[in-house]
Design a protein around this motif. Structure first.
Motif, mmCIF file in Angstrom:
data_model
loop_
_atom_site.group_PDB
_atom_site.id
_atom_site.type_symbol
_atom_site.label_atom_id
_atom_site.label_comp_id
_atom_site.label_asym_id
_atom_site.label_seq_id
_atom_site.Cartn_x
_atom_site.Cartn_y
_atom_site.Cartn_z
ATOM 1 N N LEU A 135 0.739 -1.104 -0.004
ATOM 2 C CA LEU A 135 0.049 0.200 -0.037
ATOM 3 C C LEU A 135 0.887 1.157 0.126
ATOM 4 O O LEU A 135 0.708 2.237 -0.805
ATOM 5 N N ARG A 136 1.864 1.250 0.701
ATOM 6 C CA ARG A 136 3.010 2.394 0.753
ATOM 7 C C ARG A 136 3.522 2.684 -0.569
ATOM 8 O O ARG A 136 3.662 3.824 -1.074
ATOM 9 N N ARG A 137 3.847 1.614 -1.224
ATOM 10 C CA ARG A 137 4.524 1.536 -2.197
ATOM 11 C C ARG A 137 3.580 2.045 -3.497
ATOM 12 O O ARG A 137 3.874 3.220 -4.570
ATOM 13 N N LYS A 138 2.526 1.710 -3.602
ATOM 14 C CA LYS A 138 1.408 2.062 -4.418
ATOM 15 C C LYS A 138 1.060 3.770 -4.316
ATOM 16 O O LYS A 138 1.009 4.439 -5.230
ATOM 17 N N THR A 139 1.055 4.124 -2.915
ATOM 18 C CA THR A 139 0.697 5.421 -2.841
ATOM 19 C C THR A 139 2.256 6.296 -3.196
ATOM 20 O O THR A 139 1.817 7.331 -3.573
ATOM 21 N N CYS A 140 3.222 5.933 -2.792
ATOM 22 C CA CYS A 140 4.550 6.575 -3.402
ATOM 23 C C CYS A 140 4.635 6.808 -4.856
ATOM 24 O O CYS A 140 4.604 7.870 -5.440
ATOM 25 N N LEU A 141 3.973 5.563 -5.494
ATOM 26 C CA LEU A 141 4.073 5.685 -7.177
ATOM 27 C C LEU A 141 2.901 6.708 -7.339
ATOM 28 O O LEU A 141 3.175 7.472 -8.355
ATOM 29 N N GLU A 142 2.010 6.802 -7.026
ATOM 30 C CA GLU A 142 0.786 7.693 -7.449
ATOM 31 C C GLU A 142 1.359 9.401 -7.106
ATOM 32 O O GLU A 142 1.282 10.135 -7.850
ATOM 33 N N MET A 143 2.018 9.280 -6.048
ATOM 34 C CA MET A 143 2.620 10.652 -5.671
ATOM 35 C C MET A 143 3.778 10.991 -6.424
ATOM 36 O O MET A 143 3.686 12.297 -7.223
ATOM 37 N N LYS A 144 4.739 10.197 -7.163
ATOM 38 C CA LYS A 144 5.421 10.510 -7.984
ATOM 39 C C LYS A 144 4.876 10.870 -9.346
ATOM 40 O O LYS A 144 5.197 11.856 -9.917
ATOM 41 N N ASP A 145 3.655 10.314 -9.836
ATOM 42 C CA ASP A 145 3.117 10.444 -11.038
ATOM 43 C C ASP A 145 2.559 11.982 -10.908
ATOM 44 O O ASP A 145 2.610 12.708 -11.786
ATOM 45 N N LEU A 146 1.862 12.267 -9.691
ATOM 46 C CA LEU A 146 1.283 13.569 -9.542
ATOM 47 C C LEU A 146 2.453 14.723 -9.532
ATOM 48 O O LEU A 146 2.157 15.703 -10.361
ATOM 49 N N LEU A 147 3.512 14.442 -8.955
ATOM 50 C CA LEU A 147 4.727 15.403 -9.031
ATOM 51 C C LEU A 147 5.175 15.533 -10.370
ATOM 52 O O LEU A 147 5.607 16.596 -10.603
ATOM 53 N N GLU A 148 5.173 14.691 -11.127
ATOM 54 C CA GLU A 148 5.634 14.663 -12.502
ATOM 55 C C GLU A 148 4.867 15.505 -13.200
ATOM 56 O O GLU A 148 4.952 16.505 -14.284
ATOM 57 N N LYS A 149 3.406 15.365 -13.092
ATOM 58 C CA LYS A 149 2.455 16.178 -14.053
ATOM 59 C C LYS A 149 2.529 17.735 -13.327
ATOM 60 O O LYS A 149 2.466 18.267 -14.288
ATOM 61 N N LEU A 151 4.997 19.150 -12.199
ATOM 62 C CA LEU A 151 6.524 19.635 -12.888
ATOM 63 C C LEU A 151 6.337 19.977 -14.402
ATOM 64 O O LEU A 151 6.558 21.171 -14.914
ATOM 65 N N GLU A 152 5.464 19.123 -14.992
ATOM 66 C CA GLU A 152 5.389 19.576 -16.436
ATOM 67 C C GLU A 152 4.175 20.842 -16.567
ATOM 68 O O GLU A 152 4.576 21.656 -17.443
ATOM 69 N N ILE A 153 3.461 21.038 -15.665
ATOM 70 C CA ILE A 153 2.484 22.171 -15.647
ATOM 71 C C ILE A 153 3.502 23.388 -15.273
ATOM 72 O O ILE A 153 3.286 24.291 -15.848
ATOM 73 N N VAL A 154 4.384 23.477 -14.333
ATOM 74 C CA VAL A 154 5.100 24.428 -14.034
ATOM 75 C C VAL A 154 6.151 24.828 -14.983
ATOM 76 O O VAL A 154 6.364 26.059 -15.568
ATOM 77 N N ASN A 155 6.620 23.834 -15.696
ATOM 78 C CA ASN A 155 7.427 24.143 -16.904
ATOM 79 C C ASN A 155 6.679 24.817 -18.037
ATOM 80 O O ASN A 155 7.234 25.727 -18.698
ATOM 81 N N GLU A 156 5.454 24.378 -18.457
ATOM 82 C CA GLU A 156 4.597 24.928 -19.353
ATOM 83 C C GLU A 156 4.414 26.488 -18.983
ATOM 84 O O GLU A 156 4.455 27.306 -19.939
#
Length: 165
Positions: A135-149, A151-156
């Motif tokens: 469960l913790r690993r799944k939460t961390c992967l979701e957080m990573k995906d959200l942070l990548e999105k 970052l893309e928004i901030v870069n745009e």
């Protein structure tokens, strides 16, 4: 040199004395050599002890003060020696128990535990991820995906602001 020493072949001036190697050999008198350290390399001085009698006889005379002191010293030394030996044996008992018993049990227990650990049937169960960790690993992967999105928004936004200027 007394006549008893010369008759028995002992004494300092005897032909049979210690040689340079520490053994008994012929001593060449009059030869003085020195070792590399500046000390004479001749035979060491031999102390000749009196002949021990074949039988001991008890005398009716009481021991002298000196004999009494010597006896007490010898008794004290013997008592000290035996107390040291006793202490050494007392110290050796736990060490011996540890060496033979505890180390043997430790080795056998380790072998049994390792053989239980590496059973083929159990490997899948042992390698399975715990539920809370999954469960913790799944939460961390979701957080990573959200942070990548994000970052893309901030870069745009940054790129858009740089074109607008």
């Amino acid at each position: 040199v007394s006549s008893a020493n010369s008759a028995s072949g002992g004494g300092i001036n005897s032909q049979n004395s210690w040689n340079n190697r520490g053994g008994i050999g012929n001593h060449h008198q009059g030869r003085s050599t020195s070792s590399q350290y500046g000390r004479p390399s001749g035979p060491p001085t031999i102390v000749q002890l009196p002949q021990v009698p074949d039988t001991m006889r008890q005398t009716d005379a009481p021991p002298s003060d000196r004999e009494h002191v010597e006896m007490e010293i010898i008794k004290s030394l013997i008592d000290s020696y035996f107390s040291i030996v006793r202490k050494n044996y007392i110290d050796m008992v736990p060490k011996t128990i540890m060496y033979f018993l505890v180390n043997h049990v430790k080795d056998e227990l380790q072998n049994e535990l390792v053989s239980e650990l590496y059973r083929e049937a159990e490997i899948g169960f042992l390698m399975k991820e715990a539920e809370d960790i999954a469960l913790r690993r799944k939460t961390c992967l979701e957080m990573k995906d959200l942070l990548e999105k994000a970052l893309e928004i901030v870069n745009e936004v940054r790129d858009f602001n740089s074109f607008a200027k």
